[in-house]
Design a protein around this motif. Sequence first.
Motif, PDB file in Angstrom:
ATOM      1  N   TYR A   8       0.738  -1.117  -0.139  1.00 55.48           N
ATOM      2  CA  TYR A   8      -0.075   0.242  -0.034  1.00 55.48           C
ATOM      3  C   TYR A   8       0.531   1.322   0.207  1.00 55.48           C
ATOM      4  O   TYR A   8       1.080   1.974  -0.842  1.00 55.48           O
ATOM      5  N   LEU A   9       1.873   1.471   0.910  1.00 59.48           N
ATOM      6  CA  LEU A   9       2.385   2.684   1.130  1.00 59.48           C
ATOM      7  C   LEU A   9       3.914   2.477  -0.139  1.00 59.48           C
ATOM      8  O   LEU A   9       3.572   3.760  -0.293  1.00 59.48           O
ATOM      9  N   ARG A  41       2.776   3.244  12.614  1.00 59.19           N
ATOM     10  CA  ARG A  41       1.842   2.754  14.486  1.00 59.19           C
ATOM     11  C   ARG A  41       3.477   2.081  14.644  1.00 59.19           C
ATOM     12  O   ARG A  41       4.129   1.924  15.550  1.00 59.19           O
ATOM     13  N   ALA A  42       3.763   1.129  13.623  1.00 64.01           N
ATOM     14  CA  ALA A  42       4.187  -0.244  14.174  1.00 64.01           C
ATOM     15  C   ALA A  42       5.981   0.106  14.100  1.00 64.01           C
ATOM     16  O   ALA A  42       6.349  -0.341  14.321  1.00 64.01           O
ATOM     17  N   VAL A  43       5.891   0.698  12.838  1.00 60.12           N
ATOM     18  CA  VAL A  43       7.651   1.655  12.252  1.00 60.12           C
ATOM     19  C   VAL A  43       7.494   2.307  13.606  1.00 60.12           C
ATOM     20  O   VAL A  43       9.387   2.746  14.137  1.00 60.12           O
ATOM     21  N   GLY A  44       6.717   3.049  14.351  1.00 58.45           N
ATOM     22  CA  GLY A  44       7.142   4.212  15.277  1.00 58.45           C
ATOM     23  C   GLY A  44       7.212   5.504  14.893  1.00 58.45           C
ATOM     24  O   GLY A  44       7.698   6.466  15.630  1.00 58.45           O
ATOM     25  N   THR A  45       7.713   5.939  13.276  1.00 58.73           N
ATOM     26  CA  THR A  45       7.814   7.200  13.591  1.00 58.73           C
ATOM     27  C   THR A  45       6.727   7.478  11.641  1.00 58.73           C
ATOM     28  O   THR A  45       6.924   6.494  10.953  1.00 58.73           O
ATOM     29  N   GLY A  61      11.246   7.873   5.984  1.00 60.19           N
ATOM     30  CA  GLY A  61       9.920   7.026   4.788  1.00 60.19           C
ATOM     31  C   GLY A  61      11.270   6.634   3.910  1.00 60.19           C
ATOM     32  O   GLY A  61      11.245   5.435   2.708  1.00 60.19           O
ATOM     33  N   ARG A  62      11.817   7.749   3.086  1.00 63.57           N
ATOM     34  CA  ARG A  62      13.011   7.438   2.385  1.00 63.57           C
ATOM     35  C   ARG A  62      14.006   5.961   2.823  1.00 63.57           C
ATOM     36  O   ARG A  62      14.456   5.796   2.109  1.00 63.57           O
TER      37      ARG A  62
END
Length: 288
Positions: A8-9, A41-45, A61-62
């Motif tokens: 999705y992302l 949320r799972a990644v924390g950022t 994200g990059r």
Amino acid sequence: MTLRQFEYLVTVVDEGSFTRAAELLHVTQPALSHQIRALERAVGTPLLDRLPRAVRLTPAGRAWLPFARAALADADRALTAARRAGGLECGELHVATVYSLTLGALPPVLSAWRARHPDVRIRLFEHRHADELREAMAEGQADVAIGPSPAGWPGFVRRLGVEEFVLVLPPDSPHEGPVDLRAFADQGWVHYAPDNGLADVVDEACRQRGFQPWAAVRTEQTATVPVLAAAGLGPALVPRNVLPERFDGVVLRPDPPVRRELVAYCHKDPDPLTSAFIGLLVGAGWDA
């Protein structure tokens, strides 16, 4: 975290829009947004900056994106390998390479492969530069890459041979080969665009002969370079394998020769289907 969230992302990033990504994925936009928020949320950022008319990756994200692409590619290859092993489908082989090989050396190999394995589909990924090819393979784009040897590659590498470069001149040229490139140091050259990896090969070959080639004409298309050189717009250094069997220009070997090593490489030991393809590559006579 799930592979679906990764997909999705990545799709949002590629499309630059939640709306277009939702349409492509056949989900509602609220459902898409919910899954991406769950991933963040799972990644924390945050992984995305949501702008009024666009979306943009955050620094996190990059950093995350190449690994997500690789995970999706690995999952796809795992599914294909399992189906091959289970006899559920004949499979699809993903092959990445550089343009000069697609134009010349690779078509006979693909033809021979097709004759031996008519039910195996080939998906070809072409790149202008060896560095671009290496980066795409690092992200898991293909089962096997064919191109210049990638420095420091941590996975499987098999030498295939060499790509020989020749000097192309117009039909009325008085020169005979082998020829020193320094004889053309004061002429305008037919050159490759800077983002074409062959530009680096030409510049390095001339640098070793003590000069920097002056580009009278630059072109994006590898196949256009020998045509322009034969038309008299300037000398050009081209891979021999891109020249057609019948070619009007004068073709000379440089002295000393200009070559680059070609290899096949993968992330890890290739599966049986990829191994069979590499075996066909090895037997294709690249040094001839």
